[in-house]
Design a protein around this motif. Sequence first.
Motif, PDB file in Angstrom:
ATOM      1  N   LYS A   1       0.837  -1.209   0.000  1.00  0.00           N
ATOM      2  CA  LYS A   1       0.000   0.000   0.000  1.00  0.00           C
ATOM      3  C   LYS A   1       0.869   1.254   0.000  1.00  0.00           C
ATOM      4  CE  LYS A   1      -4.077  -2.032   2.218  1.00  0.00           C
ATOM      5  NZ  LYS A   1      -4.975  -2.015   3.416  1.00  0.00           N
TER       6      LYS A   1
ATOM      7  N   GLY B   1       1.823   2.264  -3.261  1.00  0.00           N
ATOM      8  CA  GLY B   1       0.709   2.640  -4.117  1.00  0.00           C
ATOM      9  C   GLY B   1       0.166   1.513  -4.959  1.00  0.00           C
ATOM     10  N   VAL B   2       0.488   0.274  -4.572  1.00  0.00           N
ATOM     11  CA  VAL B   2       0.022  -0.881  -5.326  1.00  0.00           C
ATOM     12  C   VAL B   2      -1.435  -1.155  -4.987  1.00  0.00           C
ATOM     13  CG1 VAL B   2       0.331  -3.343  -5.751  1.00  0.00           C
ATOM     14  CG2 VAL B   2       2.331  -1.876  -5.383  1.00  0.00           C
ATOM     15  N   ASP B   3      -2.248  -1.310  -5.998  1.00  0.00           N
ATOM     16  CA  ASP B   3      -3.669  -1.633  -5.796  1.00  0.00           C
ATOM     17  C   ASP B   3      -3.801  -3.147  -5.627  1.00  0.00           C
ATOM     18  OD1 ASP B   3      -6.364  -1.832  -5.699  1.00  0.00           O
ATOM     19  OD2 ASP B   3      -6.722  -1.243  -7.789  1.00  0.00           O
TER      20      ASP B   3
ATOM     21  N   GLY C   1      -6.543  -4.615  -4.519  1.00  0.00           N
ATOM     22  CA  GLY C   1      -7.935  -5.016  -4.528  1.00  0.00           C
ATOM     23  C   GLY C   1      -8.610  -4.721  -3.200  1.00  0.00           C
ATOM     24  N   ARG C   2      -9.779  -5.245  -3.031  1.00  0.00           N
ATOM     25  CA  ARG C   2     -10.586  -4.904  -1.863  1.00  0.00           C
ATOM     26  C   ARG C   2     -10.720  -6.059  -0.873  1.00  0.00           C
ATOM     27  NH1 ARG C   2     -15.913  -1.951  -4.110  1.00  0.00           N
ATOM     28  NH2 ARG C   2     -16.040  -1.448  -1.873  1.00  0.00           N
TER      29      ARG C   2
ATOM     30  N   TYR D   1       3.974  -9.160  -6.942  1.00  0.00           N
ATOM     31  CA  TYR D   1       4.411  -7.775  -6.857  1.00  0.00           C
ATOM     32  C   TYR D   1       5.890  -7.636  -6.499  1.00  0.00           C
ATOM     33  CZ  TYR D   1      -0.645  -6.990  -6.676  1.00  0.00           C
ATOM     34  OH  TYR D   1      -1.982  -6.977  -6.954  1.00  0.00           O
TER      35      TYR D   1
END
Length: 402
Positions: free
Chosen positions: A336, A339-341, A343-344, A366
Amino acid sequence: MALRRLARRALHRWLPVHLPPQPLVSFSCGIRGHIFLRFSTSSSDQPHFMVDYLVSTCGLPPDKAAKAAPRFAHLSSPSRPDAVLAFLRSRGLTRAQARAVVSWNPAVLLSDVDATIAPKFRAVRSLGLTRAEAARLFALYPPALAMGVHTNLLPRLLLWLDLLGSARLLMKWLTKTWLLRNSVDALLQNLGALRSHGVPEARLAATVRLKPSLILQSPAKLRALTARVDACGVPRGSRMYAWALLTLHNVSDAAFRAKRAAVMRGTGCTEQEFLAMFRRAPCFLFMSAELLRRKVEFLVDTVGCGADHIVRDPVLLTLSVSKRMVPRCHAIEALKARGVDIGRERLVNIVRASEARFVERYILRYSDQAPELLEMYPPDHRKGSSRGDCSTIASSCSSQGD
């Protein structure tokens, strides 16, 4: 059955059809007073030579040597004790192990090697144990040298080899407990009682391999244990029943109450909800009350897991904080921060995911964007649950309902 056929073939080859009586002479003496009792086969007032022999050669304390020495009053030389010690050493026992055997029962030195000791070593080897394993067996459990080959030694070994499935596990548990102390009849009685409670054969074998002492306890204690499991509402015959037995066998009533209080305070659940948690995943009670308190606190405050979620999914309490949850949380924070997305997916589901899925989904995927992940989540953390996670049992608990 294969083990029994192997034993019959080996015994037919190596053991006589009718063995002479084999029990070692038990030694019980009510000597009081002086440490060194002075006696002799002659009119001399000097201590018998076996007192010094037991101390200097066998390593017995002087008081124990003096108490044992009268048993050897008829000996005029140490030839028979020497033969016993030489045989034990020739079969792989170290000097320290041979001394430990003699210390357990000094009267073993009076044994006839050919008639009483050698057949026991041959019998053990006939079951497929190596020379080193046979030596270790008698070193770990000296009473086996006093057992009748056909009446006690072989039947007990055959039963345990059948239950444990390998000589390796047999040796493992012999280092921790006197596995051979119970008669076959007593063990079969306990096994029958567990079967009558609906424990299937495969689950029974797995449970005994994890904790052989479950069937080493007296029938009365086993009945008390099953009553405790029944009181928790675990249905007999359910897939969780064996794990509940195993758990409460290791958790006393007092410890159970302390752990129940810790979980109830941390989650706000009722006693009935706590018992439902136990029925879903009995193994979480292997943790100490303090560790359970800290796990609930970490899951609520750091992972963001609602207390009601813990109540519904008690397997969360089997996951290691230091080896699983903390490293995963740090890895997610690092992603985070980059800035890595990701997901939810909720953090509680991330720490709950299998090790393979987590490593593939969040570490390897990643690693180019956040290469520090490989240092933050090194291979020793990629093994999943720690020893304290009860991972063997948790894997079974995780898919089970109430």
